[in-house]
Scaffold this motif. Structure first.
Motif, PDB file in Angstrom:
ATOM      1  N   ARG A 288      -5.307  22.025   0.345  1.00  0.00           N
ATOM      2  CA  ARG A 288      -5.518  23.142  -0.236  1.00  0.00           C
ATOM      3  C   ARG A 288      -5.793  22.450  -1.819  1.00  0.00           C
ATOM      4  N   LEU A 289      -5.594  21.812  -2.273  1.00  0.00           N
ATOM      5  CA  LEU A 289      -5.616  20.665  -3.408  1.00  0.00           C
ATOM      6  C   LEU A 289      -6.552  21.681  -4.673  1.00  0.00           C
ATOM      7  N   THR A 290      -5.890  21.584  -5.329  1.00  0.00           N
ATOM      8  CA  THR A 290      -7.071  22.443  -6.543  1.00  0.00           C
ATOM      9  C   THR A 290      -7.049  21.117  -6.915  1.00  0.00           C
ATOM     10  N   LYS A 291      -8.396  21.289  -8.875  1.00  0.00           N
ATOM     11  CA  LYS A 291      -8.847  20.486  -9.004  1.00  0.00           C
ATOM     12  C   LYS A 291      -8.608  19.371  -9.387  1.00  0.00           C
ATOM     13  N   HIS A 292      -7.212  20.181 -10.717  1.00  0.00           N
ATOM     14  CA  HIS A 292      -6.286  19.853 -11.112  1.00  0.00           C
ATOM     15  C   HIS A 292      -5.371  18.625 -10.744  1.00  0.00           C
TER      16      HIS A 292
ATOM     17  N   MET B 166       1.215  -1.539  -0.217  1.00  0.00           N
ATOM     18  CA  MET B 166      -0.044   0.190   0.218  1.00  0.00           C
ATOM     19  C   MET B 166       1.212   1.279   0.078  1.00  0.00           C
ATOM     20  N   THR B 167       0.539   2.595  -0.990  1.00  0.00           N
ATOM     21  CA  THR B 167       0.994   2.974  -0.905  1.00  0.00           C
ATOM     22  C   THR B 167      -0.007   4.174  -0.221  1.00  0.00           C
ATOM     23  N   PHE B 168       0.915   5.167   0.738  1.00  0.00           N
ATOM     24  CA  PHE B 168       0.498   6.698   0.901  1.00  0.00           C
ATOM     25  C   PHE B 168       0.898   7.569   1.086  1.00  0.00           C
ATOM     26  N   MET B 169       0.371   8.871   1.060  1.00  0.00           N
ATOM     27  CA  MET B 169       0.297  10.506   0.585  1.00  0.00           C
ATOM     28  C   MET B 169      -0.156  10.958   1.754  1.00  0.00           C
ATOM     29  N   GLN B 170       0.593  12.438   2.079  1.00  0.00           N
ATOM     30  CA  GLN B 170      -0.019  13.350   2.828  1.00  0.00           C
ATOM     31  C   GLN B 170       0.125  14.767   2.306  1.00  0.00           C
TER      32      GLN B 170
ATOM     33  N   ASP C  84      -6.227  26.107  12.583  1.00  0.00           N
ATOM     34  CA  ASP C  84      -6.745  24.797  12.081  1.00  0.00           C
ATOM     35  C   ASP C  84      -5.256  23.590  10.922  1.00  0.00           C
ATOM     36  N   GLU C  85      -5.344  23.239  11.313  1.00  0.00           N
ATOM     37  CA  GLU C  85      -4.639  22.505  10.235  1.00  0.00           C
ATOM     38  C   GLU C  85      -4.796  21.184   9.844  1.00  0.00           C
ATOM     39  N   THR C  86      -5.159  20.962   9.207  1.00  0.00           N
ATOM     40  CA  THR C  86      -5.746  19.454   7.614  1.00  0.00           C
ATOM     41  C   THR C  86      -5.203  19.504   7.230  1.00  0.00           C
ATOM     42  N   VAL C  87      -4.737  17.564   7.504  1.00  0.00           N
ATOM     43  CA  VAL C  87      -3.776  16.857   6.457  1.00  0.00           C
ATOM     44  C   VAL C  87      -5.042  15.842   6.118  1.00  0.00           C
ATOM     45  N   VAL C  88      -4.505  15.454   4.858  1.00  0.00           N
ATOM     46  CA  VAL C  88      -5.750  14.843   3.722  1.00  0.00           C
ATOM     47  C   VAL C  88      -4.725  13.459   3.467  1.00  0.00           C
ATOM     48  N   VAL C  89      -4.447  12.248   3.943  1.00  0.00           N
ATOM     49  CA  VAL C  89      -3.993  11.032   3.637  1.00  0.00           C
ATOM     50  C   VAL C  89      -4.985   9.951   2.253  1.00  0.00           C
ATOM     51  N   TRP C  90      -3.592   9.901   1.160  1.00  0.00           N
ATOM     52  CA  TRP C  90      -4.434   9.464   0.361  1.00  0.00           C
ATOM     53  C   TRP C  90      -3.815   7.844   0.255  1.00  0.00           C
ATOM     54  N   SER C  91      -4.342   6.963  -0.488  1.00  0.00           N
ATOM     55  CA  SER C  91      -3.934   5.409  -0.433  1.00  0.00           C
ATOM     56  C   SER C  91      -4.263   4.999  -1.395  1.00  0.00           C
ATOM     57  N   ARG C  92      -3.021   4.303  -2.104  1.00  0.00           N
ATOM     58  CA  ARG C  92      -3.369   3.338  -3.038  1.00  0.00           C
ATOM     59  C   ARG C  92      -2.658   1.730  -3.171  1.00  0.00           C
TER      60      ARG C  92
ATOM     61  N   LEU D 166      -4.298  12.940  -8.574  1.00  0.00           N
ATOM     62  CA  LEU D 166      -4.226  11.292  -7.430  1.00  0.00           C
ATOM     63  C   LEU D 166      -5.555  10.706  -7.672  1.00  0.00           C
ATOM     64  N   THR D 167      -6.472  10.779  -7.990  1.00  0.00           N
ATOM     65  CA  THR D 167      -7.431   9.516  -8.362  1.00  0.00           C
ATOM     66  C   THR D 167      -7.378   8.982  -9.690  1.00  0.00           C
ATOM     67  N   SER D 168      -6.895   9.664 -11.017  1.00  0.00           N
ATOM     68  CA  SER D 168      -6.920   8.900 -12.057  1.00  0.00           C
ATOM     69  C   SER D 168      -5.173   8.129 -11.674  1.00  0.00           C
ATOM     70  N   GLY D 169      -4.019   8.481 -10.590  1.00  0.00           N
ATOM     71  CA  GLY D 169      -3.238   7.550 -10.637  1.00  0.00           C
ATOM     72  C   GLY D 169      -3.415   6.904  -9.320  1.00  0.00           C
TER      73      GLY D 169
END
Length: 59
Positions: A9-13, A1-5, A37-45, A18-21
């Motif tokens: 504040r990501l753009t639509k692009h 599993m690969t994770f990315m933080q 407040d600091e928000t972190v989004v953690v993505w996985s694939r 990320l989702t196409s990957g």
């Protein structure tokens, strides 16, 4: 599993890239500090064939 933080504040692009990957949101974490407040989004694939094995990544 690969994770990315990323930040929240990501753009639509960026989100489309990320989702196409193959990434999807694993969880969102918000830390409440004294100033803001600091928000972190953690993505996985799932791991892919051409991924570098984790034991071969220099730390």
């Amino acid at each position: 599993m690969t994770f990315m933080q990323t930040t929240d504040r990501l753009t639509k692009h960026d989100v489309r890239r990320l989702t196409s990957g193959g990434f999807s949101i694993e969880y969102i974490e918000t830390r409440h500090t004294g100033h803001s407040d600091e928000t972190v989004v953690v993505w996985s694939r799932p791991s892919q064939e051409d991924d570098i094995p984790e034991d071969q990544i220099p730390y």
